[in-house]
Design a protein around this motif. Structure first.
Motif, PDB file in Angstrom:
ATOM      1  N   GLY A 396       0.725  -0.660   0.090  1.00  0.00           N
ATOM      2  CA  GLY A 396      -0.283  -0.461   0.374  1.00  0.00           C
ATOM      3  C   GLY A 396       0.835   0.973  -0.385  1.00  0.00           C
ATOM      4  O   GLY A 396       0.718   2.493  -0.457  1.00  0.00           O
ATOM      5  N   GLY A 397       1.887   1.422   0.774  1.00  0.00           N
ATOM      6  CA  GLY A 397       2.629   2.240   0.894  1.00  0.00           C
ATOM      7  C   GLY A 397       3.447   2.515  -0.527  1.00  0.00           C
ATOM      8  O   GLY A 397       3.845   3.640  -0.582  1.00  0.00           O
ATOM      9  N   ALA A 398       4.251   1.200  -1.433  1.00  0.00           N
ATOM     10  CA  ALA A 398       4.699   1.316  -2.178  1.00  0.00           C
ATOM     11  C   ALA A 398       3.599   1.920  -3.571  1.00  0.00           C
ATOM     12  O   ALA A 398       4.040   2.819  -4.689  1.00  0.00           O
ATOM     13  N   LEU A 399       2.463   1.755  -3.416  1.00  0.00           N
ATOM     14  CA  LEU A 399       1.644   2.526  -5.107  1.00  0.00           C
ATOM     15  C   LEU A 399       1.261   3.408  -3.773  1.00  0.00           C
ATOM     16  O   LEU A 399       1.487   4.676  -5.275  1.00  0.00           O
ATOM     17  N   LEU A 400       1.102   4.259  -2.910  1.00  0.00           N
ATOM     18  CA  LEU A 400       0.698   5.421  -2.330  1.00  0.00           C
ATOM     19  C   LEU A 400       1.640   6.299  -3.371  1.00  0.00           C
ATOM     20  O   LEU A 400       1.823   7.930  -4.056  1.00  0.00           O
ATOM     21  N   ILE A 401       2.750   5.843  -3.040  1.00  0.00           N
ATOM     22  CA  ILE A 401       4.135   6.477  -3.340  1.00  0.00           C
ATOM     23  C   ILE A 401       4.541   6.924  -4.947  1.00  0.00           C
ATOM     24  O   ILE A 401       4.907   7.713  -6.297  1.00  0.00           O
ATOM     25  N   VAL A 402       4.423   5.747  -5.776  1.00  0.00           N
ATOM     26  CA  VAL A 402       3.641   5.280  -7.390  1.00  0.00           C
ATOM     27  C   VAL A 402       3.069   6.527  -7.459  1.00  0.00           C
ATOM     28  O   VAL A 402       3.417   7.304  -8.475  1.00  0.00           O
ATOM     29  N   VAL A 403       1.365   5.905  -7.009  1.00  0.00           N
ATOM     30  CA  VAL A 403       1.164   7.734  -7.410  1.00  0.00           C
ATOM     31  C   VAL A 403       1.144   8.660  -7.592  1.00  0.00           C
ATOM     32  O   VAL A 403       0.927   9.250  -8.392  1.00  0.00           O
ATOM     33  N   CYS A 404       1.824   9.168  -6.018  1.00  0.00           N
ATOM     34  CA  CYS A 404       1.783  10.978  -6.235  1.00  0.00           C
ATOM     35  C   CYS A 404       3.276  11.008  -7.616  1.00  0.00           C
ATOM     36  O   CYS A 404       3.398  12.170  -8.446  1.00  0.00           O
ATOM     37  N   PHE A 405       4.287   9.795  -7.854  1.00  0.00           N
ATOM     38  CA  PHE A 405       5.200  10.323  -8.652  1.00  0.00           C
ATOM     39  C   PHE A 405       4.279  10.490 -10.105  1.00  0.00           C
ATOM     40  O   PHE A 405       5.262  11.450 -10.889  1.00  0.00           O
ATOM     41  N   ALA A 406       3.039   9.328 -10.395  1.00  0.00           N
ATOM     42  CA  ALA A 406       2.835   9.834 -11.764  1.00  0.00           C
ATOM     43  C   ALA A 406       1.716  11.420 -11.907  1.00  0.00           C
ATOM     44  O   ALA A 406       1.903  12.015 -12.876  1.00  0.00           O
ATOM     45  N   ALA A 407       1.371  11.345 -10.693  1.00  0.00           N
ATOM     46  CA  ALA A 407       0.903  12.797 -11.463  1.00  0.00           C
ATOM     47  C   ALA A 407       1.517  13.614 -10.975  1.00  0.00           C
ATOM     48  O   ALA A 407       1.550  14.951 -11.327  1.00  0.00           O
ATOM     49  N   LEU A 408       2.953  13.861 -10.410  1.00  0.00           N
ATOM     50  CA  LEU A 408       3.982  14.518 -10.433  1.00  0.00           C
ATOM     51  C   LEU A 408       4.567  14.804 -11.883  1.00  0.00           C
ATOM     52  O   LEU A 408       4.503  15.383 -12.637  1.00  0.00           O
ATOM     53  N   VAL A 409       4.979  13.145 -12.418  1.00  0.00           N
ATOM     54  CA  VAL A 409       5.266  13.916 -13.782  1.00  0.00           C
ATOM     55  C   VAL A 409       3.831  14.255 -14.707  1.00  0.00           C
ATOM     56  O   VAL A 409       4.504  14.706 -16.166  1.00  0.00           O
ATOM     57  N   GLY A 410       2.585  13.934 -14.999  1.00  0.00           N
ATOM     58  CA  GLY A 410       1.479  14.267 -15.483  1.00  0.00           C
ATOM     59  C   GLY A 410       1.221  15.206 -15.603  1.00  0.00           C
ATOM     60  O   GLY A 410       1.152  15.880 -16.834  1.00  0.00           O
ATOM     61  N   SER A 411       2.021  16.246 -14.423  1.00  0.00           N
ATOM     62  CA  SER A 411       1.480  17.628 -14.412  1.00  0.00           C
ATOM     63  C   SER A 411       2.547  18.478 -14.629  1.00  0.00           C
ATOM     64  O   SER A 411       2.706  19.439 -15.344  1.00  0.00           O
ATOM     65  N   THR A 412       3.770  17.932 -15.278  1.00  0.00           N
ATOM     66  CA  THR A 412       4.928  18.994 -14.879  1.00  0.00           C
ATOM     67  C   THR A 412       5.378  18.844 -16.545  1.00  0.00           C
ATOM     68  O   THR A 412       6.074  20.097 -17.128  1.00  0.00           O
ATOM     69  N   ILE A 413       5.521  17.452 -16.663  1.00  0.00           N
ATOM     70  CA  ILE A 413       5.787  16.969 -18.603  1.00  0.00           C
ATOM     71  C   ILE A 413       5.194  18.169 -19.278  1.00  0.00           C
ATOM     72  O   ILE A 413       6.087  18.936 -20.594  1.00  0.00           O
ATOM     73  N   PRO A 414       3.839  18.036 -19.393  1.00  0.00           N
ATOM     74  CA  PRO A 414       3.513  19.196 -20.015  1.00  0.00           C
ATOM     75  C   PRO A 414       3.564  20.427 -20.091  1.00  0.00           C
ATOM     76  O   PRO A 414       3.283  21.227 -21.642  1.00  0.00           O
ATOM     77  N   ILE A 415       3.510  20.985 -18.877  1.00  0.00           N
ATOM     78  CA  ILE A 415       4.155  22.492 -18.590  1.00  0.00           C
ATOM     79  C   ILE A 415       5.941  22.740 -19.515  1.00  0.00           C
ATOM     80  O   ILE A 415       6.052  23.795 -20.150  1.00  0.00           O
ATOM     81  N   PHE A 416       6.645  22.304 -18.985  1.00  0.00           N
ATOM     82  CA  PHE A 416       8.067  21.166 -19.302  1.00  0.00           C
ATOM     83  C   PHE A 416       7.695  21.351 -20.971  1.00  0.00           C
ATOM     84  O   PHE A 416       8.944  22.485 -21.573  1.00  0.00           O
ATOM     85  N   MET A 417       7.115  20.648 -21.848  1.00  0.00           N
ATOM     86  CA  MET A 417       6.907  20.565 -23.210  1.00  0.00           C
ATOM     87  C   MET A 417       6.929  21.893 -24.069  1.00  0.00           C
ATOM     88  O   MET A 417       7.479  22.613 -24.792  1.00  0.00           O
ATOM     89  N   LYS A 418       5.685  22.674 -23.592  1.00  0.00           N
ATOM     90  CA  LYS A 418       5.166  23.687 -23.701  1.00  0.00           C
ATOM     91  C   LYS A 418       6.325  25.352 -23.408  1.00  0.00           C
ATOM     92  O   LYS A 418       6.352  26.067 -24.199  1.00  0.00           O
ATOM     93  N   ARG A 419       7.156  25.343 -22.375  1.00  0.00           N
ATOM     94  CA  ARG A 419       8.081  26.037 -22.297  1.00  0.00           C
ATOM     95  C   ARG A 419       9.209  26.060 -23.463  1.00  0.00           C
ATOM     96  O   ARG A 419      10.044  27.020 -23.697  1.00  0.00           O
ATOM     97  N   MET A 420       9.524  24.902 -23.913  1.00  0.00           N
ATOM     98  CA  MET A 420      10.692  24.701 -24.867  1.00  0.00           C
ATOM     99  C   MET A 420       9.768  24.244 -25.999  1.00  0.00           C
ATOM    100  O   MET A 420      10.300  24.257 -27.200  1.00  0.00           O
ATOM    101  N   ASN A 421       8.566  24.706 -26.956  1.00  0.00           N
ATOM    102  CA  ASN A 421       7.142  25.089 -28.014  1.00  0.00           C
ATOM    103  C   ASN A 421       7.664  24.028 -28.502  1.00  0.00           C
ATOM    104  O   ASN A 421       8.160  23.637 -29.350  1.00  0.00           O
ATOM    105  N   PHE A 422       6.997  22.454 -27.412  1.00  0.00           N
ATOM    106  CA  PHE A 422       6.406  21.490 -27.948  1.00  0.00           C
ATOM    107  C   PHE A 422       5.701  21.504 -28.463  1.00  0.00           C
ATOM    108  O   PHE A 422       4.879  22.308 -26.847  1.00  0.00           O
ATOM    109  N   ASP A 423       5.142  20.504 -28.676  1.00  0.00           N
ATOM    110  CA  ASP A 423       3.119  20.709 -28.669  1.00  0.00           C
ATOM    111  C   ASP A 423       2.964  19.866 -27.240  1.00  0.00           C
ATOM    112  O   ASP A 423       3.409  18.510 -27.587  1.00  0.00           O
ATOM    113  N   PRO A 424       2.639  20.644 -26.712  1.00  0.00           N
ATOM    114  CA  PRO A 424       2.295  19.717 -25.334  1.00  0.00           C
ATOM    115  C   PRO A 424       1.328  18.164 -25.470  1.00  0.00           C
ATOM    116  O   PRO A 424       1.549  17.225 -24.023  1.00  0.00           O
ATOM    117  N   ALA A 425       0.419  18.187 -26.097  1.00  0.00           N
ATOM    118  CA  ALA A 425       0.295  17.191 -26.514  1.00  0.00           C
ATOM    119  C   ALA A 425       0.941  15.885 -26.502  1.00  0.00           C
ATOM    120  O   ALA A 425       0.309  14.345 -26.140  1.00  0.00           O
TER     121      ALA A 425
END
Length: 461
Positions: A396-425
C-alpha cells in the motif's frame, strides 16, 4: 443528406461510372451540393473520383476540392493526376486563403508549374500568401479585407467600400470595416451597421472603436484561436511587423483550426499520430502508428530489465508479482488524468507555463488523496491473498508513492514541453504511460522487496 442516403448515392455513382453512363451521372451530380459530392468521393476509389470530378463544372469542382482539404491524402492523390491547366482553373475559382492551402500541399515542382499558368495578379497574391507558414496567422488569412481611412466621412467611406467590392469581382461577406491611417496602420474598427446608421457627415475617426484586437502575421494558429475565443471574435485582423493591416482570418478558418487542433491532440493521446480517418493506405497507417508502438515496446523492454534485476527476490516473494499489472495500470491512469487536464488548460489559456508550482501542488494533493484510498484498498487485497500484514502495508505504501510520482510527471511534463515550444499533447498517451510504467514498477519493486526481505524483527509490524 443522411448517412444511409449518402451511402446509396455512393453506390449509385460507382455503378453509373462502371456502366459508362456519363450523362446520367452528370445529371445526378447536378442535384447535389459540393459538400455532398465531397462526402461521396471519400468513399470511391481514385479512378472513380477522377471520373466524377470530370462531370462537374469548374466552380463546383473547386468547391468539392476545397471540402476535401481535411482528407489530405485523398486530395494529394487527386492532384497528382491533374495537369497544371486543370489545377489552374480550379485555383482560379477558390478564395485566396483556400487556394494558398491547396497549392501548399503540392510538390514544389507541381506548384511552380501551376503558378506559371495563373494570371499575374493571382500569382502575386498566392506567392505572398505562400511565404507564410500554413499554421500561422499569415497562412490562415485571406488578403480580402475592407479598410477605410480615418479622415473620411461616412459617405466617402461607403463609396470606398463599394469601389473595393466591385474591384474584387466577387462579393465576400464582411461585418466590420477596419480603419487605417495614412500609413495603413490598423487603428480601429467600425461595424457595417454603425456605418449605415451614422450621420453621413461624421468623420470615421469620431465613429470608430479604437480598441481593436489584431494578431501578428507569424502568430501560431493555436494562439490565434485562443485569442479569438477570449475576445469573442468571429473575424480576426492580421497585421505585419510594421502594424499595417494585411488581411483577416474568418470564422470558417477558425473552426477548421479548432477541429484540426482537436484531432491532433486526440491523435497524440491515442498514439495514432497524424493519421486521418479516411486514410486507406495500410503502409501510411502503419507508418503513423508504429513509432508510438515502438515507444511502448521499448518501454516494456526496459520494464522487463528492471524486473530482471529483482529475479531472486521475485522467487522468494512471488506474491508481489500479482500486483505489478495493477500498479502499472494505476500509475498510467493517474498520469494521463493529470496530463490531460494540464494539456487542456494550456490549450484554452486557463493554465500558463508560469503556473508550474500551483498546478504541481494541486495534482500532488489530488494524487495523494486518491492514492491513499487506493492504497488502503490494496492493503486489504494483499492481506487477503497473502495473509501477511507486513507485505500488505508495504504494498500500500509503495502504491501511494507511485501514484504521487505519476501525478507529478503528468502535471509537469506538459508544462515543460510548452516552455520548450513543443506540443504539450505529446506528453499524453503512450509517452506518459510508458514513463510511469517503467519508473512506477521500479519504485514498487524497490520498496516492497527492500522492506519485505529485511531480516526478521526489523519491521515494526
Amino acid at each position: 443528406m443522411s448517412k444511409a442516403y449518402d451511402t446509396q448515392f455512393h453506390k449509385l455513382v460507382k455503378r453509373l461510372i462502371n456502366s459508362q453512363r456519363p450523362q446520367v451521372l452528370k445529371k445526378l451530380l447536378e442535384t447535389l451540393n459540393p459538400v455532398e459530392i465531397a462526402n461521396i468521393l471519400l468513399q470511391l476509389k481514385l479512378k472513380h473520383q477522377l471520373v466524377a470530378l470530370e462531370m462537374l463544372d469548374r466552380e463546383t469542382a473547386s468547391e468539392v476540392l476545397t471540402n476535401l482539404r481535411d482528407s489530405s491524402t485523398i486530395l494529394e492523390s487527386l492532384v497528382e493526376q491533374m495537369s497544371p491547366e486543370q489545377l489552374s482553373g480550379f485555383v482560379g475559382e477558390m478564395q485566396e486563403d483556400d487556394a494558398a492551402d491547396f497549392v501548399s500541399m503540392m510538390e514544389e515542382e507541381q506548384a511552380d508549374a501551376l503558378l506559371e499558368t495563373l494570371p499575374e495578379k493571382n500569382r502575386e497574391t498566392l506567392t505572398n500568401l505562400l511565404q507564410f507558414d500554413e499554421e500561422t496567422a499569415g497562412g490562415l488569412m485571406t488578403p480580402y479585407v475592407v479598410s477605410i481611412h480615418k479622415d473620411q466621412n461616412v459617405v466617402q467611406a461607403i463609396h470606398e467600400i463599394q469601389r473595393y467590392v466591385k474591384k474584387q469581382g466577387q462579393f465576400q461577406m464582411f461585418y466590420t470595416a477596419y480603419v487605417v491611417d495614412e500609413y495603413q496602420h490598423l487603428i480601429g474598427t467600425v461595424s457595417v451597421t454603425e456605418l449605415l446608421m451614422a450621420d453621413k457627415r461624421m468623420l470615421i475617426q469620431n465613429l470608430m472603436n479604437p480598441e481593436v484586437v489584431a494578431v501578428d502575421q507569424d502568430l501560431d494558429q493555436e494562439e490565434v484561436l485562443l485569442l479569438a475565443k477570449q475576445y469573442d471574435l468571429v473575424v480576426v485582423p492580421v497585421i505585419d511587423k510594421h502594424l499595417r493591416l494585411i488581411g483577416r482570418i474568418t470564422i470558417d478558418d477558425l473552426v477548421d483550426v479548432m477541429e484540426e487542433e482537436h484531432h491532433e491532440d486526440i491523435g497524440h493521446f491515442a498514439g495514432t499520430g497524424d493519421e486521418e480517418v479516411t486514410e486507406t493506405s495500410v503502409f501510411r497507417t502503419s507508418r503513423d502508428r508504429l513509432p508510438w508502438l515502438l515507444i511502448g515496446l521499448i518501454g516494456g523492454f526496459i520494464s522487463a530489465l528492471v524486473m530482471s534485476t529483482y529475479e531472486n527476490s521475485l522467487i522468494e516473494l512471488p506474491e508481489v508479482t500479482f500486483f505489478i499489472p495493477l500498479v502499472a495500470a494505476l500509475a498510467g491512469s493517474i498520469g494521463i488524468q493529470s496530463s490531460s487536464i494540464v494539456v487542456r488548460g494550456l490549450a484554452t489559456g486557463a493554465i500558463q507555463t508560469s503556473d508550474l508550482f500551483v498546478r504541481l501542488t494541486k495534482e500532488l494533493r489530488v494524487g495523494f488523496l486518491n492514492g491513499f484510498i487506493c492504497a488502503v484498498l490494496l492493503v486489504g487485497m494483499t492481506w487477503y491473498l497473502s495473509g501477511d500484514l507486513n507485505m500488505a502495508v508495504t504494498n500500500g505504501g509503495a502504491l501511494l508513492i507511485v501514484v504521487c510520482f505519476a501525478a507529478l510527471v503528468g502535471s509537469t511534463i506538459p508544462i515543460f514541453m510548452k516552455r520548450m515550444n513543443f506540443d504539450p499533447a505529446l506528453a499524453t498517451g503512450p509517452f506518459i504511460t510508458t514513463a510511469n510504467d517503467i519508473v512506477g514498477i521500479a519504485i514498487y519493486l524497490g520498496i516492497t522487496f527492500n522492506l519485505n526481505l529485511l531480516p526478521a524483527g526489523m519491521l515494526p509490524l
